[in-house]
Design an enzyme around this catalytic site. Structure first.
Site, PDB file in Angstrom:
ATOM      1  N   LEU A  45       0.707  -1.219  -0.045  1.00 58.36           N
ATOM      2  CA  LEU A  45       0.081  -0.116   0.054  1.00 58.36           C
ATOM      3  C   LEU A  45       0.952   1.275  -0.088  1.00 58.36           C
ATOM      4  O   LEU A  45       1.731   1.404   0.973  1.00 58.36           O
ATOM      5  CB  LEU A  45      -0.767  -0.103   1.317  1.00 58.36           C
ATOM      6  CG  LEU A  45      -1.751   1.257   1.381  1.00 58.36           C
ATOM      7  CD1 LEU A  45      -3.152   0.797   1.969  1.00 58.36           C
ATOM      8  CD2 LEU A  45      -1.425   2.275   2.536  1.00 58.36           C
ATOM      9  N   LEU A  46       0.470   2.114  -1.124  1.00 59.30           N
ATOM     10  CA  LEU A  46       1.108   3.663  -0.806  1.00 59.30           C
ATOM     11  C   LEU A  46       0.100   4.410  -0.387  1.00 59.30           C
ATOM     12  O   LEU A  46      -1.135   4.356  -0.409  1.00 59.30           O
ATOM     13  CB  LEU A  46       1.075   4.025  -2.346  1.00 59.30           C
ATOM     14  CG  LEU A  46       1.534   5.196  -2.648  1.00 59.30           C
ATOM     15  CD1 LEU A  46       2.340   5.433  -4.123  1.00 59.30           C
ATOM     16  CD2 LEU A  46       0.178   6.240  -2.715  1.00 59.30           C
ATOM     17  N   ASN A  47       0.340   5.345   0.704  1.00 57.32           N
ATOM     18  CA  ASN A  47      -0.401   6.641   0.820  1.00 57.32           C
ATOM     19  C   ASN A  47       0.249   7.838   0.698  1.00 57.32           C
ATOM     20  O   ASN A  47       0.823   7.908  -0.382  1.00 57.32           O
ATOM     21  CB  ASN A  47      -1.171   6.277   2.178  1.00 57.32           C
ATOM     22  CG  ASN A  47      -0.297   6.142   3.443  1.00 57.32           C
ATOM     23  OD1 ASN A  47       0.405   5.206   3.536  1.00 57.32           O
ATOM     24  ND2 ASN A  47      -0.584   6.962   4.640  1.00 57.32           N
ATOM     25  N   ASP A  48       0.553   8.754   1.649  1.00 53.36           N
ATOM     26  CA  ASP A  48       0.858  10.191   1.633  1.00 53.36           C
ATOM     27  C   ASP A  48       2.147  10.187   0.717  1.00 53.36           C
ATOM     28  O   ASP A  48       3.197   9.519   1.115  1.00 53.36           O
ATOM     29  CB  ASP A  48       0.995  10.911   2.881  1.00 53.36           C
ATOM     30  CG  ASP A  48       0.134  10.367   3.788  1.00 53.36           C
ATOM     31  OD1 ASP A  48      -0.993   9.872   3.683  1.00 53.36           O
ATOM     32  OD2 ASP A  48       0.213  11.074   5.133  1.00 53.36           O
ATOM     33  N   GLN A  64       4.638   6.931   1.637  1.00 50.92           N
ATOM     34  CA  GLN A  64       4.349   6.091   2.837  1.00 50.92           C
ATOM     35  C   GLN A  64       4.034   4.767   2.066  1.00 50.92           C
ATOM     36  O   GLN A  64       3.061   4.637   1.244  1.00 50.92           O
ATOM     37  CB  GLN A  64       2.987   6.566   3.450  1.00 50.92           C
ATOM     38  CG  GLN A  64       3.282   7.843   4.354  1.00 50.92           C
ATOM     39  CD  GLN A  64       3.995   7.383   5.564  1.00 50.92           C
ATOM     40  OE1 GLN A  64       3.397   6.751   6.453  1.00 50.92           O
ATOM     41  NE2 GLN A  64       5.329   7.643   5.904  1.00 50.92           N
ATOM     42  N   SER A 108       4.428  10.304   7.986  1.00 48.66           N
ATOM     43  CA  SER A 108       4.673  11.375   7.074  1.00 48.66           C
ATOM     44  C   SER A 108       5.513  12.409   7.633  1.00 48.66           C
ATOM     45  O   SER A 108       5.682  12.665   8.902  1.00 48.66           O
ATOM     46  CB  SER A 108       3.169  11.941   6.579  1.00 48.66           C
ATOM     47  OG  SER A 108       2.693  11.022   5.677  1.00 48.66           O
ATOM     48  N   ARG A 168       1.404  14.762  14.382  1.00 47.72           N
ATOM     49  CA  ARG A 168       2.257  14.302  13.156  1.00 47.72           C
ATOM     50  C   ARG A 168       2.477  15.183  11.996  1.00 47.72           C
ATOM     51  O   ARG A 168       1.765  16.018  11.789  1.00 47.72           O
ATOM     52  CB  ARG A 168       1.729  12.980  12.879  1.00 47.72           C
ATOM     53  CG  ARG A 168       0.305  12.465  12.560  1.00 47.72           C
ATOM     54  CD  ARG A 168      -0.082  11.301  12.282  1.00 47.72           C
ATOM     55  NE  ARG A 168      -1.340  11.250  11.989  1.00 47.72           N
ATOM     56  CZ  ARG A 168      -2.291  10.785  12.684  1.00 47.72           C
ATOM     57  NH1 ARG A 168      -1.938  10.171  14.053  1.00 47.72           N
ATOM     58  NH2 ARG A 168      -3.748  10.900  12.653  1.00 47.72           N
ATOM     59  N   ASP A 169       3.297  14.554  11.240  1.00 48.44           N
ATOM     60  CA  ASP A 169       3.544  15.145   9.626  1.00 48.44           C
ATOM     61  C   ASP A 169       4.019  16.274   9.530  1.00 48.44           C
ATOM     62  O   ASP A 169       3.471  17.620   9.116  1.00 48.44           O
ATOM     63  CB  ASP A 169       2.127  14.912   8.863  1.00 48.44           C
ATOM     64  CG  ASP A 169       1.313  13.812   9.074  1.00 48.44           C
ATOM     65  OD1 ASP A 169       1.703  12.938   9.459  1.00 48.44           O
ATOM     66  OD2 ASP A 169      -0.063  13.955   9.219  1.00 48.44           O
ATOM     67  N   GLU A 223      -4.407  16.562   9.809  1.00 49.08           N
ATOM     68  CA  GLU A 223      -3.567  15.898   9.391  1.00 49.08           C
ATOM     69  C   GLU A 223      -2.665  16.534   8.232  1.00 49.08           C
ATOM     70  O   GLU A 223      -3.399  17.201   7.457  1.00 49.08           O
ATOM     71  CB  GLU A 223      -3.867  14.211   8.726  1.00 49.08           C
ATOM     72  CG  GLU A 223      -4.412  13.418   9.796  1.00 49.08           C
ATOM     73  CD  GLU A 223      -4.406  11.903   9.319  1.00 49.08           C
ATOM     74  OE1 GLU A 223      -4.902  11.900   8.201  1.00 49.08           O
ATOM     75  OE2 GLU A 223      -3.885  11.036   9.957  1.00 49.08           O
TER      76      GLU A 223
END
Ligand code: FRU
Length: 486
Positions: A45-48, A64, A108, A168-169, A223
């Site tokens: 899985l890919l996210n941000d 991510q 992230s 976070r991030d 986020e």
């Protein structure tokens, strides 16, 4: 999703023998709906998007990544580089969550250039024996061998008082010789906000305070914040979670948008701004991040996907992609988003290019992955509909109604269902001026739509059959249509 035990989600890639991983890659490679011209994960899985930055002739872009399945698990940073935003070189996993502060994920963060080197700052996610979360913010440096060296202990080891562990991030930038970062946060009263830190050297960080907005109670968590000044206007981007749908707005599980106003006079934190506006009115867009190109353009890349969402391609052990890079511009005080000019290099054969005086319904091409540019020379009287990736059983509609100036993206009959369809299969926005220009990028399982040269953008996954390729137009109009194979 429930078949994924905690153990399976937090299994490191290094636990898997190379032959099994090779087979997993092979399975993914043979999956239907793999993208032709978008960044997608080799497995898992890919996210941000993370760490987007330009240095020494190349863009660095990370994402991510959970390598071992289409679910959110132990997150790595996967690394790509590009000289032109079109051809991306696969650099492999760069940030490995194998230290105590990031034992449950390298979450992230952003990239920046310091002392002529690429640095990053990211969130270390850790769970204790009782599965209690602890987050910290960690600085790292990209080494010559492509791995990120972490500076431990974390630069911001704990969450400040007044906030929960949803902290976070970090997005870092420099202004007047001071380093700043914004961090997405949840206050102890369970409302979302953005917190500002500053640093003389990007190693030692001090909390400045919360960015003071007029949205004290706007969702339970914000986020992926980003802040920049463009054309004399300050923009704060963030992804608020927990907003209720409001007419055509906020239709997805979580939202992604911005507030704009007078630039924040740092290190003060007052932000006088207008209403929250969504960046994208489609179904699948989240967690965008911006950077500057060497010639000073503000570029944005987002995640084509959303938390808590599953897709038909999950059964082939991969999920999601990044959006095409967009260039942000301000015209008349309004934020516009257009595909980065570099993307013209994606064009292969010209499938169609013609001035049309059109009425009724016609099929104008067969195309699976393509770009379409429609320029209207006369305002529409009634409206028009573009029908893409169509066959007898499938079709995706882009429909404009001149009377109400509404632009609709309808994936009701696009192909295999996306599980999040409890959130509906139609998205709509109202344009501020009559439609005069449409640009569409269609990949094997996605569509990105840019209306009126960037006034409105919509991103969506679609899961049609490979053989659904008819492209039709319906309506009365005069203008130019160009279609390029991509
Ligand atoms: C947004 C997000 C971030 C977090 C990351 C974890 O999609 O939840 O807030 O850092 O994903 O993968």
């Amino acid at each position: 999703m429930s078949i994924w035990s905690r153990e399976a989600r937090y299994r490191p890639l290094s636990d898997v023998d190379p032959e099994s991983y090779r087979q997993m890659k092979e399975e993914v490679r043979n999956s239907p709906w793999r993208f032709r011209f978008h960044i997608q994960p080799p497995t898992g899985l890919l996210n941000d998007p993370n760490g987007f930055v330009h240095h020494d002739g190349s863009y660095h872009l990370f994402y991510q990544w959970f390598p071992l399945g289409p679910v959110h698990g132990l997150k790595y940073w996967y690394h790509l580089t590009s000289k032109n935003l079109v051809d991306w070189f696969d650099e492999g996993a760069a940030l490995i969550p194998n230290d105590d502060p990031d034992s449950h994920g390298a979450f992230s963060g952003s990239g920046f250039v310091k002392d002529d080197q690429v640095y990053i700052m990211y969130t270390g996610n850790k769970r204790d024996a009782d599965w209690k979360r602890h987050t910290s913010q960690i600085v790292g440096r990209l080494r010559g061998d492509g791995r990120i060296e972490k500076f431990l202990p974390p630069a911001i080891p704990d969450v400040p008082d007044g906030y929960t562990e949803h902290f976070r991030d970090p997005k870092v930038w420099r202004e007047d010789d001071v380093w700043y970062c914004v961090i997405g946060a949840q206050r102890s009263d369970l409302t979302g906000c953005v917190v500002l830190f500053s640093s003389p050297d990007a190693y030692v960080w001090t909390m400045v305070g919360e960015i003071k907005t007029t949205l004290p109670d706007f969702g339970y968590m914000w986020e992926c914040p980003d802040y920049f000044v463009l054309d004399g206007i300050g923009f704060l981007l963030f992804c608020p979670q927990g907003l209720a749908a409001d007419g055509d707005r906020f239709r997805n599980v979580h939202q992604s948008g911005y507030i704009q106003g007078l630039p924040i006079v740092l290190p003060h934190t007052d932000f006088r701004h207008g209403p929250f506006q969504e960046l994208d009115f489609g179904f699948d867009f989240y967690a965008p991040q911006t950077t500057l190109s060497p010639d000073g353009r503000r570029l944005l890349v987002g995640w084509i996907g959303l938390p808590d969402t599953t897709y038909p391609s999950d059964r082939y052990n991969w999920a999601n992609a990044l959006t095409l890079p967009r260039e942000l511009k301000v015209i008349g005080g309004k934020l516009l988003q257009n595909p980065a000019v570099e993307l013209e290099a994606l064009r292969k054969e010209t499938i169609f290019d013609s001035e049309l005086v059109h009425s009724g319904m016609s099929k104008i091409a067969d195309a699976e992955t393509f770009e379409l540019v429609l320029t209207l020379s006369v305002p529409l009287e009634e409206g028009l509909t573009l029908i893409v990736r169509a066959s007898e059983a499938e079709e995706t509609f882009i429909k404009y109604d001149a009377a109400t100036r509404t632009l609709t993206l309808d994936r009701t009959r696009s192909g295999q269902e996306v599980a999040s369809e409890s959130f509906g299969t139609v998205r709509r926005t109202t344009l501020s001026e009559p439609l005069h220009h449409l640009r569409l990028f269609v990949d094997s399982s996605s569509i990105e739509l840019f209306a009126n040269l960037g006034e409105a953008v919509a991103t969506a996954r679609i899961f049609p059959k490979h053989t659904s390729t008819a492209l039709k137009i319906e309506g009365e109009f005069e203008g130019n249509v160009s279609i390029y194979e991509l």
